[in-house]
Design an enzyme around this catalytic site. Structure first.
Site, short mmCIF file in Angstrom:
data_model
loop_
_atom_site.label_atom_id
_atom_site.label_comp_id
_atom_site.label_asym_id
_atom_site.label_seq_id
_atom_site.Cartn_x
_atom_site.Cartn_y
_atom_site.Cartn_z
N ARG A 119 20.20 67.63 0.60
CA ARG A 119 21.32 66.75 1.02
C ARG A 119 22.66 67.15 0.42
NH1 ARG A 119 17.36 62.71 0.12
NH2 ARG A 119 16.41 62.14 2.11
N LYS A 141 34.53 73.46 7.81
CA LYS A 141 33.67 73.52 9.00
C LYS A 141 32.58 74.55 8.73
CE LYS A 141 36.58 72.15 12.87
NZ LYS A 141 37.21 72.59 14.14
N GLU A 183 44.47 84.91 13.97
CA GLU A 183 44.51 83.54 13.42
C GLU A 183 45.81 83.31 12.64
OE1 GLU A 183 42.36 81.31 14.35
OE2 GLU A 183 40.44 82.30 14.73
N LYS A 225 46.94 75.44 7.10
CA LYS A 225 45.60 74.90 7.35
C LYS A 225 45.31 73.74 6.40
CE LYS A 225 40.98 75.51 8.67
NZ LYS A 225 39.94 76.33 9.23
N GLU A 235 38.64 66.19 12.36
CA GLU A 235 39.14 66.49 13.71
C GLU A 235 39.07 65.29 14.66
OE1 GLU A 235 38.29 70.53 15.01
OE2 GLU A 235 38.39 69.84 17.08
N ARG A 239 43.79 67.92 13.81
CA ARG A 239 43.12 69.18 13.47
C ARG A 239 42.79 70.01 14.71
NH1 ARG A 239 38.49 70.51 8.91
NH2 ARG A 239 38.25 72.69 9.51
N ASN A 243 42.60 74.76 17.06
CA ASN A 243 41.77 75.41 18.07
C ASN A 243 42.60 76.01 19.20
OD1 ASN A 243 39.31 74.69 16.79
ND2 ASN A 243 39.61 72.61 17.54
N HIS A 246 41.25 78.66 21.41
CA HIS A 246 39.83 78.83 21.10
C HIS A 246 38.90 78.40 22.24
CE1 HIS A 246 41.33 79.68 17.16
NE2 HIS A 246 40.14 79.74 16.62
N HIS A 250 36.27 80.98 23.05
CA HIS A 250 34.83 80.74 22.91
C HIS A 250 34.11 81.03 24.22
CE1 HIS A 250 35.23 77.84 19.21
NE2 HIS A 250 35.35 79.11 18.89
N HIS A 263 35.66 87.70 17.43
CA HIS A 263 36.16 86.32 17.57
C HIS A 263 37.70 86.30 17.68
CE1 HIS A 263 36.46 82.00 17.01
NE2 HIS A 263 37.28 82.20 15.98
P1 NAD Z 1 32.16 88.53 10.34
O1 NAD Z 1 31.77 87.55 9.33
O2 NAD Z 1 31.13 88.93 11.36
O3 NAD Z 1 32.73 89.83 9.61
C1 NAD Z 1 33.14 90.91 10.40
C2 NAD Z 1 32.50 92.24 9.93
O4 NAD Z 1 33.19 92.70 8.79
C3 NAD Z 1 31.06 92.12 9.55
O5 NAD Z 1 30.37 93.27 9.97
C4 NAD Z 1 31.11 92.06 8.04
O6 NAD Z 1 29.92 92.50 7.41
C5 NAD Z 1 32.24 93.01 7.76
N1 NAD Z 1 32.97 92.81 6.51
C6 NAD Z 1 33.26 91.64 5.89
N2 NAD Z 1 34.06 91.85 4.86
C7 NAD Z 1 34.28 93.18 4.78
C8 NAD Z 1 35.04 94.00 3.92
N3 NAD Z 1 35.81 93.50 2.95
N4 NAD Z 1 35.03 95.35 4.13
C9 NAD Z 1 34.30 95.86 5.15
N5 NAD Z 1 33.59 95.15 6.02
C10 NAD Z 1 33.58 93.81 5.83
O7 NAD Z 1 33.42 88.01 11.20
P2 NAD Z 1 34.71 87.16 10.80
O8 NAD Z 1 35.74 87.57 11.76
O9 NAD Z 1 34.98 87.19 9.37
O10 NAD Z 1 34.27 85.66 11.14
C11 NAD Z 1 33.96 85.25 12.44
C12 NAD Z 1 33.14 83.99 12.37
O11 NAD Z 1 33.90 82.98 11.73
C13 NAD Z 1 32.73 83.44 13.71
O12 NAD Z 1 31.39 83.07 13.67
C14 NAD Z 1 33.60 82.21 13.88
O13 NAD Z 1 32.99 81.22 14.68
C15 NAD Z 1 33.75 81.77 12.46
N6 NAD Z 1 34.92 80.94 12.22
C16 NAD Z 1 34.74 79.79 11.56
C17 NAD Z 1 35.82 78.98 11.28
C18 NAD Z 1 35.63 77.75 10.46
O14 NAD Z 1 36.58 76.95 10.34
N7 NAD Z 1 34.49 77.57 9.86
C19 NAD Z 1 37.11 79.36 11.70
C20 NAD Z 1 37.26 80.56 12.37
C21 NAD Z 1 36.15 81.35 12.63
N1 GLY Z 2 39.24 76.91 12.89
C1 GLY Z 2 39.47 75.58 13.32
C2 GLY Z 2 39.31 74.55 12.27
O1 GLY Z 2 39.00 74.85 11.14
O2 GLY Z 2 39.47 73.38 12.56
#
Ligand code: NAD
Ligand code: GLY
Length: 359
Positions: A119, A141, A183, A225, A235, A239, A243, A246, A250, A263
């Site tokens: 939890r 998130k 972003e 942010k 949200e 908030r 998006n 997005h 998406h 992404h």
């Molecule tokens: P990712 O986590 O897939 O990383 C991209 C690639 O870079 C991967 O292959 C990773 O292993 C590699 N990598 C990471 N750090 C590195 C470094 N320093 N040097 C070399 N390689 C490295 O992709 P991302 O773009 O970081 O994240 C995308 C994800 O984030 C999606 O799933 C998206 O939905 C999510 N997201 C979440 C939120 C949120 O608010 N939680 C907001 C935006 C995006």
């Molecule tokens: N990336 C959108 C949010 O965090 O609300």
């Protein structure tokens, strides 16, 4: 010297540290790792480059490491279960902390595991992609994808701190770096016209990883942010502006099985679509649409989809998005660079025109 910001959420407020070399700073990180137990969740790619530094920094601690597969296609319940299984088999208790070392995929899965294991246990974000540093690690998130849609399972669960070491961006592939810039540009578009202009002047410095420019852009993004999240953590309203682009993005990611676009790339195309729709609905001038496209292009991002995109498929897929409320597709549009608005009644004719004209 590093910068420090605060996400202001009352007793759940937490710091964001930003600067070069922070991964090696035990004095900054360890106060956020209170219990005896600690599990680092990461993947092979990131572990190879940064786990040794982290081990050295936390030399005095027993460290469990959970290696999850690398890639958006593994942001699944199965990978989440892998993390939980390892916590169980290594007998982690309620005082444990999960440390996410990686990009948004690692951060989202780890946060969801931390939110649900017994939890809720401790959680620290150490984002290693630009996208994770300016967006996904901040705001709480967490979650995983379902075959029917992205981020369909998850929880709001804030970390105890976010540690952003800008040095790790040196190993990030250029395409991933540009995806993060999408972003960053988003914040200018939805919130801060002056920041958008600064980005127009400094986008090449950012791409060259100029340290001063990087810290400024990351700090500004996290500040925006943090302000938005502090006002509307779950949200209920404001908030949603984060998006911007997005819902389109998406849908593009899903229609291409999460393999064609990163992404941030899908979001870049989505923001052009959202700007185009804003223009068609009489909210935004042509000049601002062109500035949007120009900056995204200069950041190394795509600004239109490949020709095989089908507007009908896009519309159908957008209908699956979490932003659909009671059957009404809600979109974030802009009425100027730096000013977003939530639009509940999107004109479907204009939306169709935007989708048809975007390839
Ligand atoms: P990712 O986590 O897939 O990383 C991209 C690639 O870079 C991967 O292959 C990773 O292993 C590699 N990598 C990471 N750090 C590195 C470094 N320093 N040097 C070399 N390689 C490295 O992709 P991302 O773009 O970081 O994240 C995308 C994800 O984030 C999606 O799933 C998206 O939905 C999510 N997201 C979440 C939120 C949120 O608010 N939680 C907001 C935006 C995006
Ligand atoms: N990336 C959108 C949010 O965090 O609300």
């Amino acid at each position: 010297m590093h910068k420090k910001l605060t996400v202001d959420l009352g007793h759940r407020s937490y710091p964001i540290y930003i600067g070069g070399g922070l991964l090696a700073r035990a004095d900054v990180l360890t106060p956020h790792l209170p219990g005896q137990q600690l599990m680092v969740v990461t993947n092979e790619t990131v572990a190879a480059a940064y786990l040794p530094i982290l081990r050295e920094t936390l030399a005095s601690r027993a460290l469990d490491v959970c290696l999850i597969p690398d890639g958006e296609q593994y942001k699944t319940l199965a990978t989440y279960a892998q993390v939980i299984d390892q916590l169980m088999s290594s007998r982690h208790n309620r005082t444990t902390t999960l440390l996410a070392l990686g990009g948004g995929v690692v951060g989202d899965i780890t946060g969801f595991a931390a939110a649900t294991y017994q939890r809720g246990v401790g959680f620290v974000q150490v984002p290693t992609t630009l996208l994770a540093q300016v967006d996904s690690s901040v705001g709480g998130k967490t979650g995983v994808n379902h075959p029917a849609g992205k981020n369909m399972l998850g929880a709001f669960y804030q970390p105890g701190c976010v540690l952003i070491d800008t040095d790790v961006l040196n190993s990030l592939p250029e395409r991933e770096f540009s995806a993060g810039l999408a972003e960053v540009i988003k914040y200018g578009l939805i919130w801060d016209r002056e920041f958008f202009s600064w980005l127009e002047s400094n986008v090449q410095a950012l791409r060259a990883k100029d340290q001063q420019a990087l810290v400024l852009a990351i700090k500004k993004s996290c500040e925006i942010k943090a302000v938005v999240v502090a006002q509307d953590e779950r949200e209920k309203g404001l908030r949603a502006i984060l998006n911007f682009g997005h819902t389109f993005g998406h849908a593009l990611e899903k229609l291409t099985d999460y393999t064609r676009y990163l992404h941030g790339e899908a979001v870049a195309i989505g923001m052009v679509m959202a700007a185009d729709l804003s223009r068609r609905m009489g909210l935004l001038g042509e000049h601002d649409v062109e500035r949007t496209k120009r900056l995204l292009h200069a950041a190394g991002l795509p600004v239109c989809v490949d020709q095989d995109m089908n507007a009908e498929d896009m519309l159908r897929t957008m209908g699956m998005d979490k932003k659909v409320v009671d059957g009404v597709l809600r979109l974030i549009l802009i009425d100027a660079i730096g000013s977003a608005r939530i639009v509940d009644q999107v004109d479907t004719e204009h939306l169709g025109e935007t989708l048809c004209s975007s390839s």
